[in-house]
Design a protein around this motif. Structure first.
Motif, PDB file in Angstrom:
ATOM      1  N   ALA A 128       0.845  -1.187   0.000  1.00 25.68           N
ATOM      2  CA  ALA A 128       0.000   0.000   0.000  1.00 25.68           C
ATOM      3  C   ALA A 128       0.889   1.249   0.000  1.00 25.68           C
ATOM      4  O   ALA A 128       2.096   1.159   0.263  1.00 25.68           O
ATOM      5  CB  ALA A 128      -0.893  -0.007   1.243  1.00 25.68           C
ATOM      6  N   PRO A 129       0.314   2.414  -0.253  1.00 21.76           N
ATOM      7  CA  PRO A 129       1.117   3.642  -0.210  1.00 21.76           C
ATOM      8  C   PRO A 129       1.696   3.940   1.175  1.00 21.76           C
ATOM      9  O   PRO A 129       2.681   4.653   1.284  1.00 21.76           O
ATOM     10  CB  PRO A 129       0.132   4.733  -0.629  1.00 21.76           C
ATOM     11  CG  PRO A 129      -0.899   4.011  -1.439  1.00 21.76           C
ATOM     12  CD  PRO A 129      -1.023   2.653  -0.793  1.00 21.76           C
ATOM     13  N   GLU A 130       1.086   3.396   2.229  1.00 22.21           N
ATOM     14  CA  GLU A 130       1.644   3.595   3.567  1.00 22.21           C
ATOM     15  C   GLU A 130       1.208   2.444   4.472  1.00 22.21           C
ATOM     16  O   GLU A 130       0.241   1.751   4.197  1.00 22.21           O
ATOM     17  CB  GLU A 130       1.215   4.935   4.153  1.00 22.21           C
ATOM     18  CG  GLU A 130      -0.265   5.126   4.293  1.00 22.21           C
ATOM     19  CD  GLU A 130      -0.621   6.518   4.790  1.00 22.21           C
ATOM     20  OE1 GLU A 130       0.262   7.210   5.328  1.00 22.21           O
ATOM     21  OE2 GLU A 130      -1.773   6.908   4.634  1.00 22.21           O
ATOM     22  N   GLY A 131       1.967   2.257   5.555  1.00 22.56           N
ATOM     23  CA  GLY A 131       1.586   1.265   6.550  1.00 22.56           C
ATOM     24  C   GLY A 131       2.260  -0.078   6.433  1.00 22.56           C
ATOM     25  O   GLY A 131       1.849  -1.035   7.099  1.00 22.56           O
TER      26      GLY A 131
ATOM     27  N   GLN B 272       5.360   4.717   2.353  1.00 25.46           N
ATOM     28  CA  GLN B 272       5.793   4.980   3.727  1.00 25.46           C
ATOM     29  C   GLN B 272       5.744   3.684   4.536  1.00 25.46           C
ATOM     30  O   GLN B 272       4.687   3.091   4.710  1.00 25.46           O
ATOM     31  CB  GLN B 272       4.886   6.015   4.385  1.00 25.46           C
ATOM     32  CG  GLN B 272       5.189   6.283   5.847  1.00 25.46           C
ATOM     33  CD  GLN B 272       6.524   6.984   6.039  1.00 25.46           C
ATOM     34  OE1 GLN B 272       6.741   8.076   5.541  1.00 25.46           O
ATOM     35  NE2 GLN B 272       7.425   6.352   6.776  1.00 25.46           N
ATOM     36  N   ALA B 273       6.893   3.281   5.042  1.00 28.87           N
ATOM     37  CA  ALA B 273       6.964   2.098   5.901  1.00 28.87           C
ATOM     38  C   ALA B 273       6.857   2.520   7.365  1.00 28.87           C
ATOM     39  O   ALA B 273       7.015   3.701   7.704  1.00 28.87           O
ATOM     40  CB  ALA B 273       8.267   1.348   5.663  1.00 28.87           C
ATOM     41  N   LEU B 274       6.596   1.545   8.222  1.00 31.16           N
ATOM     42  CA  LEU B 274       6.476   1.768   9.655  1.00 31.16           C
ATOM     43  C   LEU B 274       7.353   0.780  10.413  1.00 31.16           C
ATOM     44  O   LEU B 274       7.582  -0.331   9.951  1.00 31.16           O
ATOM     45  CB  LEU B 274       5.033   1.568  10.128  1.00 31.16           C
ATOM     46  CG  LEU B 274       3.943   2.446   9.541  1.00 31.16           C
ATOM     47  CD1 LEU B 274       2.580   1.999  10.052  1.00 31.16           C
ATOM     48  CD2 LEU B 274       4.179   3.900   9.875  1.00 31.16           C
ATOM     49  N   ASN B 275       7.799   1.203  11.572  1.00 34.71           N
ATOM     50  CA  ASN B 275       8.360   0.298  12.571  1.00 34.71           C
ATOM     51  C   ASN B 275       7.269   0.165  13.613  1.00 34.71           C
ATOM     52  O   ASN B 275       7.128   1.015  14.491  1.00 34.71           O
ATOM     53  CB  ASN B 275       9.648   0.856  13.190  1.00 34.71           C
ATOM     54  CG  ASN B 275      10.794   0.809  12.216  1.00 34.71           C
ATOM     55  OD1 ASN B 275      10.903  -0.114  11.414  1.00 34.71           O
ATOM     56  ND2 ASN B 275      11.646   1.818  12.255  1.00 34.71           N
ATOM     57  N   HIS B 276       6.453  -0.844  13.458  1.00 36.16           N
ATOM     58  CA  HIS B 276       5.230  -1.063  14.217  1.00 36.16           C
ATOM     59  C   HIS B 276       4.267   0.097  13.964  1.00 36.16           C
ATOM     60  O   HIS B 276       3.634   0.112  12.921  1.00 36.16           O
ATOM     61  CB  HIS B 276       5.502  -1.314  15.699  1.00 36.16           C
ATOM     62  CG  HIS B 276       4.299  -1.779  16.444  1.00 36.16           C
ATOM     63  ND1 HIS B 276       3.560  -2.871  16.043  1.00 36.16           N
ATOM     64  CD2 HIS B 276       3.676  -1.292  17.535  1.00 36.16           C
ATOM     65  CE1 HIS B 276       2.539  -3.035  16.866  1.00 36.16           C
ATOM     66  NE2 HIS B 276       2.589  -2.093  17.780  1.00 36.16           N
ATOM     67  N   LEU B 277       4.165   1.070  14.835  1.00 31.21           N
ATOM     68  CA  LEU B 277       3.250   2.199  14.616  1.00 31.21           C
ATOM     69  C   LEU B 277       3.962   3.515  14.321  1.00 31.21           C
ATOM     70  O   LEU B 277       3.326   4.534  14.079  1.00 31.21           O
ATOM     71  CB  LEU B 277       2.332   2.375  15.836  1.00 31.21           C
ATOM     72  CG  LEU B 277       1.412   1.188  16.130  1.00 31.21           C
ATOM     73  CD1 LEU B 277       0.629   1.426  17.415  1.00 31.21           C
ATOM     74  CD2 LEU B 277       0.471   0.914  14.968  1.00 31.21           C
TER      75      LEU B 277
ATOM     76  N   GLY C   4       3.645  -7.518   5.634  1.00 30.87           N
ATOM     77  CA  GLY C   4       2.554  -7.219   6.549  1.00 30.87           C
ATOM     78  C   GLY C   4       2.536  -5.792   7.035  1.00 30.87           C
ATOM     79  O   GLY C   4       2.880  -4.858   6.315  1.00 30.87           O
ATOM     80  N   GLY C   5       2.167  -5.678   8.310  1.00 28.66           N
ATOM     81  CA  GLY C   5       1.770  -4.405   8.882  1.00 28.66           C
ATOM     82  C   GLY C   5       0.255  -4.422   8.873  1.00 28.66           C
ATOM     83  O   GLY C   5      -0.352  -5.041   7.992  1.00 28.66           O
ATOM     84  N   VAL C   6      -0.377  -3.805   9.812  1.00 32.11           N
ATOM     85  CA  VAL C   6      -1.839  -3.838   9.873  1.00 32.11           C
ATOM     86  C   VAL C   6      -2.458  -3.015   8.743  1.00 32.11           C
ATOM     87  O   VAL C   6      -3.359  -3.472   8.039  1.00 32.11           O
ATOM     88  CB  VAL C   6      -2.350  -3.338  11.243  1.00 32.11           C
ATOM     89  CG1 VAL C   6      -3.867  -3.318  11.275  1.00 32.11           C
ATOM     90  CG2 VAL C   6      -1.813  -4.210  12.368  1.00 32.11           C
ATOM     91  N   ALA C   7      -2.004  -1.793   8.546  1.00 29.64           N
ATOM     92  CA  ALA C   7      -2.619  -0.889   7.571  1.00 29.64           C
ATOM     93  C   ALA C   7      -2.384  -1.330   6.134  1.00 29.64           C
ATOM     94  O   ALA C   7      -3.244  -1.132   5.275  1.00 29.64           O
ATOM     95  CB  ALA C   7      -2.087   0.529   7.779  1.00 29.64           C
ATOM     96  N   ASN C   8      -1.241  -1.929   5.850  1.00 31.65           N
ATOM     97  CA  ASN C   8      -0.869  -2.307   4.494  1.00 31.65           C
ATOM     98  C   ASN C   8      -1.894  -3.260   3.853  1.00 31.65           C
ATOM     99  O   ASN C   8      -2.530  -2.906   2.865  1.00 31.65           O
ATOM    100  CB  ASN C   8       0.550  -2.886   4.517  1.00 31.65           C
ATOM    101  CG  ASN C   8       1.044  -3.330   3.172  1.00 31.65           C
ATOM    102  OD1 ASN C   8       0.914  -2.618   2.186  1.00 31.65           O
ATOM    103  ND2 ASN C   8       1.615  -4.514   3.134  1.00 31.65           N
ATOM    104  N   PRO C   9      -2.098  -4.465   4.382  1.00 27.92           N
ATOM    105  CA  PRO C   9      -3.058  -5.363   3.740  1.00 27.92           C
ATOM    106  C   PRO C   9      -4.508  -4.913   3.914  1.00 27.92           C
ATOM    107  O   PRO C   9      -5.363  -5.241   3.091  1.00 27.92           O
ATOM    108  CB  PRO C   9      -2.818  -6.709   4.411  1.00 27.92           C
ATOM    109  CG  PRO C   9      -2.208  -6.377   5.717  1.00 27.92           C
ATOM    110  CD  PRO C   9      -1.412  -5.124   5.494  1.00 27.92           C
TER     111      PRO C   9
END
Length: 181
Positions: free
Chosen positions: A12-15, A46-51, A78-83
């Motif tokens: 996704a574009p972020e998460g 945009q990637a995340l390190n957890h949140l 993964g990541g919650v927001a991505n999928p």
């Protein structure tokens, strides 16, 4: 091992959970493959390190510009927001589904199976995931197990799945084996 093969990373574009993108990406690169970052929008993701916000990464192509035929395999970080975002975008869901229809290997980690649930490709398959995705997978007809990595060949393609970042070493090894054929 996978010399000359091109592997799509759908995000996704972020998460995106950064380590679930960067470790498999580096594993593919070190094994002689070419990773390509595919998203629903161009530019950077945009990637995340957890949140917490982490790094951004350049998109190689959008799902509207490529097809599964352009790749030898697919990684779903993964990541919650991505999928959660991807499963609401028909073009992203169809892109993932096309790998199954073509019999190409897919590797999915953490919350990423949500995209596969939406694509209706997990029925009759055995997978693992982040524990909160368990019920969604079972409701979609999959068998869920709590294991570091699961390699399922009970379908048109090889499906590799893992639960979380702690499983990345096993996930990367199994994914490379699947991509190597």
């Amino acid at each position: 091992m996978i010399q000359g093969k091109t592997i799509a990373f759908l995000v996704a574009p972020e998460g995106i959970e950064q380590v679930e993108l960067t470790e498999p990406w580096e594993a593919v690169r070190q094994a002689g493959g070419t990773p390509k970052l595919i998203s629903t929008k161009g530019g950077r993701v945009q990637a995340l390190n957890h949140l917490d916000k982490a790094d951004t990464f350049p998109v190689d192509a959008t799902v509207d510009e490529v097809s599964a035929a352009d790749f030898d395999g697919l990684v779903l970080p993964g990541g919650v927001a991505n999928p959660d975002y991807l499963r609401t975008r028909p073009a992203a869901v169809e892109f993932a589904k096309a790998f199954f229809e073509a019999g190409k290997p897919v590797a999915s980690i953490c919350h990423a199976p949500w995209t596969l649930v939406e694509a209706d490709v997990v029925r009759g398959r055995t997978l693992t995931s982040w524990p909160s995705v368990r019920t969604d997978l079972r409701n979609a007809g999959a068998t869920w197990v709590d294991q570091e990595v699961v390699v399922c060949t009970a379908g048109p393609n090889t499906l590799v799945s893992s639960r979380m970042p702690d499983d990345l070493k096993a996930f990367c090894q199994a994914a490379l084996e699947a991509f190597g054929g």
